[in-house]
Motif scaffolding. Structure first.
Motif, PDB file in Angstrom:
ATOM      1  N   LEU A   1      15.940  13.447   8.226  1.00  0.00           N
ATOM      2  CA  LEU A   1      16.252  14.109   9.487  1.00  0.00           C
ATOM      3  C   LEU A   1      15.154  13.966  10.537  1.00  0.00           C
ATOM      4  O   LEU A   1      15.346  14.349  11.681  1.00  0.00           O
ATOM      5  CB  LEU A   1      16.526  15.597   9.240  1.00  0.00           C
ATOM      6  N   ASP A   2      14.002  13.436  10.167  1.00  0.00           N
ATOM      7  CA  ASP A   2      12.903  13.330  11.117  1.00  0.00           C
ATOM      8  C   ASP A   2      12.980  12.055  11.964  1.00  0.00           C
ATOM      9  O   ASP A   2      12.457  12.032  13.077  1.00  0.00           O
ATOM     10  CB  ASP A   2      11.562  13.385  10.388  1.00  0.00           C
ATOM     11  N   GLU A   3      13.585  10.999  11.452  1.00  0.00           N
ATOM     12  CA  GLU A   3      13.798   9.759  12.211  1.00  0.00           C
ATOM     13  C   GLU A   3      15.304   9.611  12.367  1.00  0.00           C
ATOM     14  O   GLU A   3      16.002   9.176  11.456  1.00  0.00           O
ATOM     15  CB  GLU A   3      13.194   8.559  11.484  1.00  0.00           C
ATOM     16  N   CYS A   4      15.815  10.007  13.545  1.00  0.00           N
ATOM     17  CA  CYS A   4      17.259  10.137  13.747  1.00  0.00           C
ATOM     18  C   CYS A   4      17.949   8.777  13.766  1.00  0.00           C
ATOM     19  O   CYS A   4      17.533   7.861  14.480  1.00  0.00           O
ATOM     20  CB  CYS A   4      17.534  10.878  15.048  1.00  0.00           C
ATOM     21  N   ILE A   5      19.021   8.651  13.000  1.00  0.00           N
ATOM     22  CA  ILE A   5      19.743   7.385  12.908  1.00  0.00           C
ATOM     23  C   ILE A   5      20.412   7.032  14.224  1.00  0.00           C
ATOM     24  O   ILE A   5      20.643   5.852  14.531  1.00  0.00           O
ATOM     25  CB  ILE A   5      20.781   7.440  11.761  1.00  0.00           C
ATOM     26  N   LEU A   6      20.722   8.033  15.064  1.00  0.00           N
ATOM     27  CA  LEU A   6      21.375   7.760  16.343  1.00  0.00           C
ATOM     28  C   LEU A   6      20.457   7.001  17.293  1.00  0.00           C
ATOM     29  O   LEU A   6      20.936   6.344  18.223  1.00  0.00           O
ATOM     30  CB  LEU A   6      21.827   9.069  16.995  1.00  0.00           C
ATOM     31  N   ASN A   7      19.160   7.073  17.087  1.00  0.00           N
ATOM     32  CA  ASN A   7      18.216   6.341  17.930  1.00  0.00           C
ATOM     33  C   ASN A   7      18.009   4.911  17.460  1.00  0.00           C
ATOM     34  O   ASN A   7      17.195   4.182  18.028  1.00  0.00           O
ATOM     35  CB  ASN A   7      16.880   7.078  17.984  1.00  0.00           C
ATOM     36  N   HIS A   8      18.768   4.497  16.447  1.00  0.00           N
ATOM     37  CA  HIS A   8      18.709   3.114  15.948  1.00  0.00           C
ATOM     38  C   HIS A   8      20.078   2.449  16.030  1.00  0.00           C
ATOM     39  O   HIS A   8      20.386   1.544  15.269  1.00  0.00           O
ATOM     40  CB  HIS A   8      18.202   3.102  14.505  1.00  0.00           C
TER      41      HIS A   8
ATOM     42  N   LEU B   1       7.251   0.652  15.472  1.00  0.00           N
ATOM     43  CA  LEU B   1       7.410  -0.408  16.453  1.00  0.00           C
ATOM     44  C   LEU B   1       7.174  -1.733  15.751  1.00  0.00           C
ATOM     45  O   LEU B   1       6.087  -1.981  15.235  1.00  0.00           O
ATOM     46  CB  LEU B   1       6.423  -0.234  17.614  1.00  0.00           C
ATOM     47  N   TYR B   2       8.230  -2.572  15.706  1.00  0.00           N
ATOM     48  CA  TYR B   2       8.147  -3.881  15.057  1.00  0.00           C
ATOM     49  C   TYR B   2       7.635  -3.784  13.625  1.00  0.00           C
ATOM     50  O   TYR B   2       6.803  -4.561  13.162  1.00  0.00           O
ATOM     51  CB  TYR B   2       7.271  -4.841  15.857  1.00  0.00           C
ATOM     52  N   GLY B   3       8.141  -2.770  12.908  1.00  0.00           N
ATOM     53  CA  GLY B   3       7.802  -2.641  11.500  1.00  0.00           C
ATOM     54  C   GLY B   3       6.490  -1.957  11.212  1.00  0.00           C
ATOM     55  O   GLY B   3       6.137  -1.764  10.054  1.00  0.00           O
ATOM     56  N   ARG B   4       5.753  -1.569  12.239  1.00  0.00           N
ATOM     57  CA  ARG B   4       4.473  -0.896  12.030  1.00  0.00           C
ATOM     58  C   ARG B   4       4.570   0.522  12.581  1.00  0.00           C
ATOM     59  O   ARG B   4       5.160   0.754  13.629  1.00  0.00           O
ATOM     60  CB  ARG B   4       3.334  -1.636  12.748  1.00  0.00           C
ATOM     61  N   GLU B   5       3.951   1.481  11.885  1.00  0.00           N
ATOM     62  CA  GLU B   5       3.980   2.852  12.377  1.00  0.00           C
ATOM     63  C   GLU B   5       3.080   2.969  13.593  1.00  0.00           C
ATOM     64  O   GLU B   5       1.958   2.476  13.613  1.00  0.00           O
ATOM     65  CB  GLU B   5       3.530   3.829  11.292  1.00  0.00           C
TER      66      GLU B   5
ATOM     67  N   ASP C   1      13.099   6.446   6.435  1.00  0.00           N
ATOM     68  CA  ASP C   1      12.915   6.192   7.859  1.00  0.00           C
ATOM     69  C   ASP C   1      12.231   4.845   8.085  1.00  0.00           C
ATOM     70  O   ASP C   1      12.570   4.100   9.010  1.00  0.00           O
ATOM     71  CB  ASP C   1      12.140   7.326   8.527  1.00  0.00           C
ATOM     72  N   PHE C   2      11.282   4.501   7.222  1.00  0.00           N
ATOM     73  CA  PHE C   2      10.595   3.215   7.327  1.00  0.00           C
ATOM     74  C   PHE C   2      11.564   2.063   7.040  1.00  0.00           C
ATOM     75  O   PHE C   2      11.599   1.065   7.758  1.00  0.00           O
ATOM     76  CB  PHE C   2       9.427   3.194   6.340  1.00  0.00           C
ATOM     77  N   LEU C   3      12.379   2.212   6.001  1.00  0.00           N
ATOM     78  CA  LEU C   3      13.350   1.177   5.659  1.00  0.00           C
ATOM     79  C   LEU C   3      14.350   0.951   6.785  1.00  0.00           C
ATOM     80  O   LEU C   3      14.716  -0.183   7.086  1.00  0.00           O
ATOM     81  CB  LEU C   3      14.095   1.553   4.379  1.00  0.00           C
ATOM     82  N   LEU C   4      14.804   2.032   7.408  1.00  0.00           N
ATOM     83  CA  LEU C   4      15.784   1.914   8.477  1.00  0.00           C
ATOM     84  C   LEU C   4      15.264   1.022   9.588  1.00  0.00           C
ATOM     85  O   LEU C   4      16.000   0.196  10.129  1.00  0.00           O
ATOM     86  CB  LEU C   4      16.118   3.298   9.034  1.00  0.00           C
ATOM     87  N   HIS C   5      13.999   1.169   9.927  1.00  0.00           N
ATOM     88  CA  HIS C   5      13.445   0.356  11.003  1.00  0.00           C
ATOM     89  C   HIS C   5      13.169  -1.077  10.559  1.00  0.00           C
ATOM     90  O   HIS C   5      13.470  -2.025  11.276  1.00  0.00           O
ATOM     91  CB  HIS C   5      12.165   0.984  11.542  1.00  0.00           C
ATOM     92  N   VAL C   6      12.610  -1.230   9.375  1.00  0.00           N
ATOM     93  CA  VAL C   6      12.186  -2.553   8.918  1.00  0.00           C
ATOM     94  C   VAL C   6      13.360  -3.513   8.763  1.00  0.00           C
ATOM     95  O   VAL C   6      13.285  -4.679   9.155  1.00  0.00           O
ATOM     96  CB  VAL C   6      11.411  -2.435   7.588  1.00  0.00           C
ATOM     97  N   ILE C   7      14.470  -3.047   8.204  1.00  0.00           N
ATOM     98  CA  ILE C   7      15.565  -3.970   7.896  1.00  0.00           C
ATOM     99  C   ILE C   7      16.181  -4.572   9.138  1.00  0.00           C
ATOM    100  O   ILE C   7      16.756  -5.665   9.085  1.00  0.00           O
ATOM    101  CB  ILE C   7      16.674  -3.293   7.062  1.00  0.00           C
ATOM    102  N   ARG C   8      16.053  -3.895  10.276  1.00  0.00           N
ATOM    103  CA  ARG C   8      16.694  -4.404  11.483  1.00  0.00           C
ATOM    104  C   ARG C   8      15.988  -5.636  12.042  1.00  0.00           C
ATOM    105  O   ARG C   8      16.526  -6.293  12.941  1.00  0.00           O
ATOM    106  CB  ARG C   8      16.772  -3.299  12.538  1.00  0.00           C
TER     107      ARG C   8
ATOM    108  N   ILE D   1       0.844  -1.205   0.000  1.00  0.00           N
ATOM    109  CA  ILE D   1       0.000   0.000   0.000  1.00  0.00           C
ATOM    110  C   ILE D   1       0.873   1.247   0.000  1.00  0.00           C
ATOM    111  O   ILE D   1       0.631   2.200  -0.749  1.00  0.00           O
ATOM    112  CB  ILE D   1      -0.934  -0.020   1.224  1.00  0.00           C
ATOM    113  N   LEU D   2       1.908   1.234   0.839  1.00  0.00           N
ATOM    114  CA  LEU D   2       2.791   2.389   0.946  1.00  0.00           C
ATOM    115  C   LEU D   2       3.535   2.638  -0.363  1.00  0.00           C
ATOM    116  O   LEU D   2       3.710   3.779  -0.793  1.00  0.00           O
ATOM    117  CB  LEU D   2       3.792   2.161   2.084  1.00  0.00           C
ATOM    118  N   LEU D   3       3.965   1.575  -1.017  1.00  0.00           N
ATOM    119  CA  LEU D   3       4.656   1.720  -2.296  1.00  0.00           C
ATOM    120  C   LEU D   3       3.754   2.377  -3.336  1.00  0.00           C
ATOM    121  O   LEU D   3       4.178   3.267  -4.077  1.00  0.00           O
ATOM    122  CB  LEU D   3       5.114   0.354  -2.810  1.00  0.00           C
ATOM    123  N   THR D   4       2.521   1.918  -3.403  1.00  0.00           N
ATOM    124  CA  THR D   4       1.592   2.478  -4.379  1.00  0.00           C
ATOM    125  C   THR D   4       1.291   3.943  -4.082  1.00  0.00           C
ATOM    126  O   THR D   4       1.287   4.790  -4.982  1.00  0.00           O
ATOM    127  CB  THR D   4       0.281   1.673  -4.385  1.00  0.00           C
TER     128      THR D   4
END
Length: 694
Positions: free
Chosen positions: A375-382, A413-417, A318-325, A306-309
């Motif tokens: 810049l809205d989802e800081c990489i230092l918090n991951h 959180l766990y891949g979900r916003e 920011d979404f990718l950064l969280h999901v890949i982990r 859905i997000l891709l479309t």
């Protein structure tokens, strides 16, 4: 020493397709490769358009509807690589008859390649079914011994799966009960869906299941479903991007059984609604490994499609950064390369795919790119990870390792916003909403049409922030350091290390785990009482710290951050503590292996209970020299700095190492999460400085 199979040289946008021979089961597997030019229609450059015109027969074969046209693609995991099997492979030319692709029988090269067991077993299944279509399989169609070939083919995988006529998902061989479980999914989905939304599927009462017409909780089919949904396919990064990108049909194979992907999606939705998904997983998993299971993965894939479309056939950084982990790969650098297919065409063209680079350099280059573009989802918090490469700079995440803690300032959180209450604001320790400490916006922000989308064009804002501002992070590429502006707000004085009672999933807690959790809580509360001033509501401040200032949102389905300190955390903390104190003696007598969920607690208290578990897992509790309390990374030490970094959301723990600092991780410091340090700078009580993190 065996000579590697000699693949032919490919031109840009060319791919290889594999066709399996119908040999006898007693003979070696055999097949052939042909080369064709892929449409790659999402690339709308003039050069690509000219290439498609020159190779119009290839374009017609891939795009034309009908069973005889197009190709399939395999999505699978390589699995253990110790055991290999021979595949006799030929390189042949191609010809077209009535637009249908055939091998012309002219063999340019023939030799043996080795394939791993999981792929071998799937090809045996196809051979048994007399499968004759062309299929794309990475282990066969990409020269795995040639860095140049892999560097060319990896960016094309986005198009390969997007255009495939059917994607075949291979979960691996199965036991009879696992095949029975897969075959029962349509039946279970129908039964689950016929019950009312509030039906109580209590696993302690078998009659609830029997009255609904489904197997009892002790039936082996439930554990088999848990085993299926924890198969490695669901946790792999490559399979995630493969699943997200297909547009046409897909079929899930396990052993001799198969179901459609749509059927699996309906099953996952039904299990989530019945709140049985986690229950089946814990039948086969004792601990939270940090990687995704099948229920999470299927839901995530649906959301991503859905997000891709909606976002122009790209996923936000920011979404990718969280999901890949929460995914895994065999080769660590693939954590970055595997994301490319999910990024916008303009974005991925700015990242060089060079599989010969050291993994540390690949991670650093992606982190540098991320800092400049998100810049809205800081990489230092991951930055937190279960394991870490020593050669990485301390501030750069080890993308190959799952995060060891849940990020405090993340919107995911766990891949979900995370659903947020519209009255609440997440942390902003290093910036304000407006004024001199607001993130500086560019005056000449540009808007551009995203071109790489099949359905419609949307406007995207580029250059949102003014990166020339002197307080923004600056990446020093040659030494892989981070130059930042910040404020020293405190020093760590006393540290209570994390409790290992929280390492297991809540369903798997033992009496010993509960005793450790309660003992840790008592020690932390005692430190809070000694640290905080007498005029502070100690229990409220302590409870707020344990859950990082988060409450259940007004809609009951999201998170609210108590920016102005108006919420009462004292009641929820007392209720949870009383529940645990009562549970220990009762449970030690009546429960041998698992803890009952606290169903009798109110939704507010239950939310506090789950946030307490989530936030404090693998985090220490600390007191500072200036009388503050907080939670931080497990390896925090007395004497460490507590610093706020300008334009970043939380305080961070840093350790002085000569002229530079080592980054330890994010922290929650009660009373310092909403710009209080910046107010103290304005008042002259603290000083802003520039420093380097190595």
């Amino acid at each position: 020493m065996a000579i590697p199979f000699i693949y032919d040289h490919l031109e840009p946008k060319q791919i290889r397709l594999f066709q399996l021979d119908h040999s006898s089961p007693s003979e070696h597997l055999t097949g052939r490769l042909v080369v064709l030019r892929h449409p790659t229609h999402l690339d709308q450059t003039i050069e690509n358009y000219r290439g498609m015109c020159r190779n119009w027969r290839d374009m017609n074969f891939v795009k034309k509807p009908g069973e005889a046209y197009g190709y399939d693609a395999l999505s699978y995991t390589w699995g253990p690589q110790l055991e290999t099997f021979p595949l006799k492979l030929q390189l042949t030319g191609k010809l077209y008859e009535d637009g249908i692709l055939y091998s012309n029988g002219v063999v340019r090269h023939e030799d043996i390649i080795d394939i791993h067991r999981n792929l071998y077993e799937f090809l045996c299944r196809l051979r048994k079914a007399r499968y004759k279509r062309f299929i794309w399989i990475d282990a066969i169609c990409i020269n795995q011994n040639d860095h140049r070939d892999k560097s060319m083919q990896i960016p094309l995988m986005r198009y390969v799966y997007h255009e495939a006529r059917q994607v075949k998902i291979w979960l691996g061989v199965a036991t009879p009960v696992e095949e029975e479980a897969l075959a029962s999914i349509p039946f279970l989905t129908e039964k689950l869906a016929t019950q009312s939304p509030g039906y109580d599927w209590d696993t302690e009462f078998p009659d609830k299941f029997e009255s609904a017409g489904v197997p009892a909780p002790t039936h082996p089919v439930w554990r088999a479903l848990g085993l299926l949904m924890t198969r490695s396919w669901f946790e792999r990064l490559w399979t995630l991007q493969e699943a997200i990108l297909w547009e046409k049909s897909s079929v899930v194979y396990c052993g001799d059984e198969q179901i459609s992907w749509e059927t699996l999606e309906l099953f996952v939705s039904s299990m989530d609604n019945a709140r049985l998904a986690d229950w089946t997983v814990i039948q086969s998993v004792d601990t939270d490994t940090g990687v995704s299971n099948g229920y999470e993965a299927v839901s995530l894939i649906k959301d991503c499609k859905i997000l891709l479309t909606n976002d122009g056939w790209r996923l936000p950084l920011d979404f990718l950064l969280h999901v890949i982990r929460r995914r895994s790969v065999t080769r660590p650098a693939d954590m970055v390369f595997g994301m490319l297919a999910l990024m916008a065409h303009e974005e991925k063209s700015r990242i060089t795919v060079d599989v010969s680079l050291p993994v540390e350099r690949v991670y650093f280059e992606f982190a540098r790119y991320y800092i400049l573009n998100e810049l809205d989802e800081c990489i230092l918090n991951h930055n937190s990870s279960q394991t870490r490469r020593e050669s990485l700079p301390s501030w750069c995440p080890d993308f190959s390792s799952p995060e060891n803690t849940v990020p405090l300032a993340s919107k995911f959180l766990y891949g979900r916003e995370v659903s947020r209450d519209h009255f609440s604001t997440n942390f902003r320790a290093g910036f304000n909403k407006d004024g001199q400490w607001a993130k500086p916006m560019k005056k000449d922000r540009q808007y551009t049409y995203v071109k790489d989308m099949p359905h419609f064009a949307r406007m995207y804002q580029e250059g949102k922030y003014d990166l020339s501002h002197p307080d923004f992070m600056h990446v020093v590429s040659d030494v892989m350091q981070l130059n930042v502006s910040g404020v020293l707000i405190d020093k760590i004085a006393i540290v209570i290390k994390p409790t290992d009672g929280l390492k297991r999933m809540v369903y798997r807690w033992t009496a010993n785990d509960l005793e450790k959790i309660v003992a840790w809580d008592k020690e932390c509360l005692s430190l809070a009482r000694k640290t905080l001033q007498t005029d502070v509501e100690i229990l409220n401040a302590y409870g707020r710290t344990l859950v990082a200032n988060s409450l259940e949102a007004s809609d009951g389905g999201g998170v609210l951050w108590d920016e102005y300190g108006r919420a009462d955390y004292c009641h929820a903390y007392k209720e949870v503590r009383a529940y645990l104190d009562l549970l220990i003696p009762h449970w030690a007598t009546n429960y041998a292996t698992s803890v009952p969920l606290p169903k009798e607690l109110s939704s507010e208290v239950l939310f506090f209970f789950h946030r307490f578990i989530t936030v404090t897992r693998n985090r220490c509790f600390f007191a500072t020299a200036n009388g503050r309390i907080g939670i931080g990374p497990a390896d925090t030490q007395p004497g460490d700095d507590v610093r706020v970094i300008i334009f970043c959301p939380t305080p961070y723990i840093l350790r002085e190492q000569g002229s530079v600092y080592e980054f330890i991780g994010e922290a929650y410091v009660d009373g310092m999460m909403y710009g209080q340090a910046l107010e103290m700078v304005d008042q002259g009580n603290l000083t802003k400085e520039r420093f380097t993190i190595a």
